[in-house]
Design a protein around this motif. Sequence first.
Motif, PDB file in Angstrom:
ATOM      1  N   GLY A   1       2.339  25.967   7.620  1.00 33.77           N
ATOM      2  CA  GLY A   1       2.654  27.011   6.287  1.00 33.77           C
ATOM      3  C   GLY A   1       3.905  26.447   5.716  1.00 33.77           C
ATOM      4  O   GLY A   1       4.768  26.123   6.227  1.00 33.77           O
ATOM      5  N   ASN A   2       4.389  27.241   5.054  1.00 31.13           N
ATOM      6  CA  ASN A   2       5.442  27.004   4.507  1.00 31.13           C
ATOM      7  C   ASN A   2       6.139  28.347   4.762  1.00 31.13           C
ATOM      8  O   ASN A   2       6.327  29.531   5.136  1.00 31.13           O
ATOM      9  CB  ASN A   2       5.193  27.333   3.439  1.00 31.13           C
ATOM     10  CG  ASN A   2       4.595  26.213   2.495  1.00 31.13           C
ATOM     11  OD1 ASN A   2       4.286  25.695   3.110  1.00 31.13           O
ATOM     12  ND2 ASN A   2       4.265  26.631   0.818  1.00 31.13           N
TER      13      ASN A   2
ATOM     14  N   ALA B   1      10.706  24.708   3.511  1.00 27.57           N
ATOM     15  CA  ALA B   1      10.028  23.811   4.321  1.00 27.57           C
ATOM     16  C   ALA B   1       8.394  24.205   4.712  1.00 27.57           C
ATOM     17  O   ALA B   1       7.953  25.347   4.397  1.00 27.57           O
ATOM     18  CB  ALA B   1      10.052  23.793   6.118  1.00 27.57           C
ATOM     19  N   GLN B   2       7.790  22.437   5.016  1.00 32.31           N
ATOM     20  CA  GLN B   2       6.334  22.930   4.477  1.00 32.31           C
ATOM     21  C   GLN B   2       5.639  22.369   5.832  1.00 32.31           C
ATOM     22  O   GLN B   2       5.898  20.861   5.896  1.00 32.31           O
ATOM     23  CB  GLN B   2       6.284  22.095   3.594  1.00 32.31           C
ATOM     24  CG  GLN B   2       4.128  22.583   3.523  1.00 32.31           C
ATOM     25  CD  GLN B   2       3.516  22.398   1.330  1.00 32.31           C
ATOM     26  OE1 GLN B   2       3.692  21.162   1.802  1.00 32.31           O
ATOM     27  NE2 GLN B   2       3.747  22.899   0.935  1.00 32.31           N
ATOM     28  N   VAL B   3       4.443  22.747   6.648  1.00 28.81           N
ATOM     29  CA  VAL B   3       4.197  21.338   8.417  1.00 28.81           C
ATOM     30  C   VAL B   3       2.760  22.046   7.659  1.00 28.81           C
ATOM     31  O   VAL B   3       1.830  22.911   7.360  1.00 28.81           O
ATOM     32  CB  VAL B   3       4.833  22.821   9.143  1.00 28.81           C
ATOM     33  CG1 VAL B   3       4.098  21.201   9.921  1.00 28.81           C
ATOM     34  CG2 VAL B   3       5.863  21.859   9.636  1.00 28.81           C
TER      35      VAL B   3
ATOM     36  N   LYS C   1      -0.420  16.122   9.929  1.00 28.64           N
ATOM     37  CA  LYS C   1       0.374  16.237  11.295  1.00 28.64           C
ATOM     38  C   LYS C   1       2.366  15.589   9.805  1.00 28.64           C
ATOM     39  O   LYS C   1       2.780  14.456   9.963  1.00 28.64           O
ATOM     40  CB  LYS C   1       1.280  14.655  12.182  1.00 28.64           C
ATOM     41  CG  LYS C   1      -0.640  15.356  13.028  1.00 28.64           C
ATOM     42  CD  LYS C   1      -0.621  14.509  14.480  1.00 28.64           C
ATOM     43  CE  LYS C   1      -0.964  14.865  15.033  1.00 28.64           C
ATOM     44  NZ  LYS C   1      -2.384  13.209  15.552  1.00 28.64           N
ATOM     45  N   TYR C   2       1.859  16.619   9.000  1.00 28.54           N
ATOM     46  CA  TYR C   2       3.198  15.725   8.330  1.00 28.54           C
ATOM     47  C   TYR C   2       4.488  17.166   7.213  1.00 28.54           C
ATOM     48  O   TYR C   2       3.469  17.798   7.791  1.00 28.54           O
ATOM     49  CB  TYR C   2       2.219  16.337   6.663  1.00 28.54           C
ATOM     50  CG  TYR C   2       2.954  14.789   5.344  1.00 28.54           C
ATOM     51  CD1 TYR C   2       2.975  15.897   4.392  1.00 28.54           C
ATOM     52  CD2 TYR C   2       3.512  13.745   5.133  1.00 28.54           C
ATOM     53  CE1 TYR C   2       3.911  14.978   3.605  1.00 28.54           C
ATOM     54  CE2 TYR C   2       3.207  13.432   4.474  1.00 28.54           C
ATOM     55  CZ  TYR C   2       4.050  13.905   3.445  1.00 28.54           C
ATOM     56  OH  TYR C   2       4.231  13.117   2.524  1.00 28.54           O
ATOM     57  N   ILE C   3       5.035  16.784   8.328  1.00 31.78           N
ATOM     58  CA  ILE C   3       6.663  17.978   7.575  1.00 31.78           C
ATOM     59  C   ILE C   3       7.097  17.491   6.416  1.00 31.78           C
ATOM     60  O   ILE C   3       7.420  15.998   6.106  1.00 31.78           O
ATOM     61  CB  ILE C   3       7.222  18.092   8.251  1.00 31.78           C
ATOM     62  CG1 ILE C   3       6.656  17.407   9.934  1.00 31.78           C
ATOM     63  CG2 ILE C   3       8.531  18.419   9.018  1.00 31.78           C
ATOM     64  CD1 ILE C   3       8.398  16.857  11.292  1.00 31.78           C
ATOM     65  N   SER C   4       7.640  18.690   5.497  1.00 33.61           N
ATOM     66  CA  SER C   4       8.288  18.335   3.976  1.00 33.61           C
ATOM     67  C   SER C   4       9.442  19.400   3.769  1.00 33.61           C
ATOM     68  O   SER C   4       9.587  20.408   4.501  1.00 33.61           O
ATOM     69  CB  SER C   4       7.030  18.219   3.124  1.00 33.61           C
ATOM     70  OG  SER C   4       6.444  17.725   2.730  1.00 33.61           O
ATOM     71  N   LEU C   5      10.454  19.090   3.489  1.00 35.25           N
ATOM     72  CA  LEU C   5      11.518  19.729   2.424  1.00 35.25           C
ATOM     73  C   LEU C   5      11.284  19.491   1.547  1.00 35.25           C
ATOM     74  O   LEU C   5      11.446  19.062   0.590  1.00 35.25           O
ATOM     75  CB  LEU C   5      12.796  19.466   3.831  1.00 35.25           C
ATOM     76  CG  LEU C   5      14.308  20.264   3.257  1.00 35.25           C
ATOM     77  CD1 LEU C   5      13.805  22.048   3.773  1.00 35.25           C
ATOM     78  CD2 LEU C   5      15.160  19.574   3.814  1.00 35.25           C
ATOM     79  N   PHE C   6      11.398  20.563   0.560  1.00 29.91           N
ATOM     80  CA  PHE C   6      11.637  20.686  -1.025  1.00 29.91           C
ATOM     81  C   PHE C   6      13.517  21.016  -1.087  1.00 29.91           C
ATOM     82  O   PHE C   6      13.439  22.639  -0.362  1.00 29.91           O
ATOM     83  CB  PHE C   6      10.533  22.053  -1.592  1.00 29.91           C
ATOM     84  CG  PHE C   6       9.420  21.068  -1.378  1.00 29.91           C
ATOM     85  CD1 PHE C   6       8.447  21.324  -0.464  1.00 29.91           C
ATOM     86  CD2 PHE C   6       8.798  19.477  -2.247  1.00 29.91           C
ATOM     87  CE1 PHE C   6       6.648  20.950   0.304  1.00 29.91           C
ATOM     88  CE2 PHE C   6       7.705  18.942  -1.928  1.00 29.91           C
ATOM     89  CZ  PHE C   6       7.198  19.567  -0.578  1.00 29.91           C
ATOM     90  N   ILE C   7      14.235  20.871  -1.730  1.00 26.60           N
ATOM     91  CA  ILE C   7      15.143  21.358  -2.117  1.00 26.60           C
ATOM     92  C   ILE C   7      14.695  21.559  -3.954  1.00 26.60           C
ATOM     93  O   ILE C   7      14.394  20.282  -4.925  1.00 26.60           O
ATOM     94  CB  ILE C   7      16.266  20.631  -2.422  1.00 26.60           C
ATOM     95  CG1 ILE C   7      16.704  19.645  -0.406  1.00 26.60           C
ATOM     96  CG2 ILE C   7      17.779  20.886  -3.320  1.00 26.60           C
ATOM     97  CD1 ILE C   7      17.524  18.965  -0.574  1.00 26.60           C
ATOM     98  N   ARG C   8      15.245  22.938  -4.348  1.00 21.61           N
ATOM     99  CA  ARG C   8      14.911  23.309  -5.983  1.00 21.61           C
ATOM    100  C   ARG C   8      15.985  22.824  -6.221  1.00 21.61           C
ATOM    101  O   ARG C   8      17.488  23.632  -5.569  1.00 21.61           O
ATOM    102  CB  ARG C   8      14.602  24.289  -5.810  1.00 21.61           C
ATOM    103  CG  ARG C   8      12.606  23.639  -6.173  1.00 21.61           C
ATOM    104  CD  ARG C   8      12.096  25.629  -6.312  1.00 21.61           C
ATOM    105  NE  ARG C   8      12.684  26.879  -5.584  1.00 21.61           N
ATOM    106  CZ  ARG C   8      13.128  27.177  -4.383  1.00 21.61           C
ATOM    107  NH1 ARG C   8      11.438  26.662  -3.384  1.00 21.61           N
ATOM    108  NH2 ARG C   8      13.141  27.940  -3.536  1.00 21.61           N
TER     109      ARG C   8
END
Lengths: 115, 110
Positions: free
Chosen positions: B54-55, B63-65, B70-77
Amino acid sequence: EAGVAQSPRYKIIEKRQSVAFWCNPISGHATLYWYQQILGQGPKLLIQFQNNGVVDDSQLPKDRFSAERLKGVDSTLKIQPAKLEDSAVYLCASSFPGGSPDTQYFGPGTRLTVL
Amino acid sequence: QKEVEQDPGPLSVPEGAIVSLNCTYSNSAFQYFMWYRQYSRKGPELLMYTYSSGNKEDGRFTAQVDKSSKYISLFIRDSQPSDSATYLCAIRSNTGKLIFGQGTTLQVKP
């Protein structure tokens, strides 16, 4: 609230010498961790203490590294003898167990250079 | 295969850009996924964490998983020069041990 304290901040030694690092965790934090961070890499756990007992030391090079946590508070990490590849930042972290998850708070690290 | 893989960058973006940082991991048993930020000559500090899939959003950070891939993301706006740092993804084991990626160095140019 005071953070995790580490000393010294910097240390330069010759290979085959010994060195010791000290860590004072945040007051009340029962869990203490030592990580090694080589330049350009993420931290790698060396040893984890719960109070003064060892939880995980599977990645600690026990032929040269040792660590202790007397009375479940301060901790020291020792390297004897040092090798060139031990040049890294040694980070201490502490956490208060029971949280979901328990947040680890890191100290500023000790930067070791082995010549 | 490393347990956590992260592109080291460096990544350079202009101020105001959207930044995407990513990691992959190999052990599907882990449940907590963390993002730490590390400024030069400082220790890492927890930015945010996600439990399971989830987010999670916190201000300009998301943060998103995706456990299926098996993928992890971080978004910075709306990235700011003060966001310039190394970003470390980490997965947390059942004993509390953190397994970190290599870290991605981000520079946000004014």
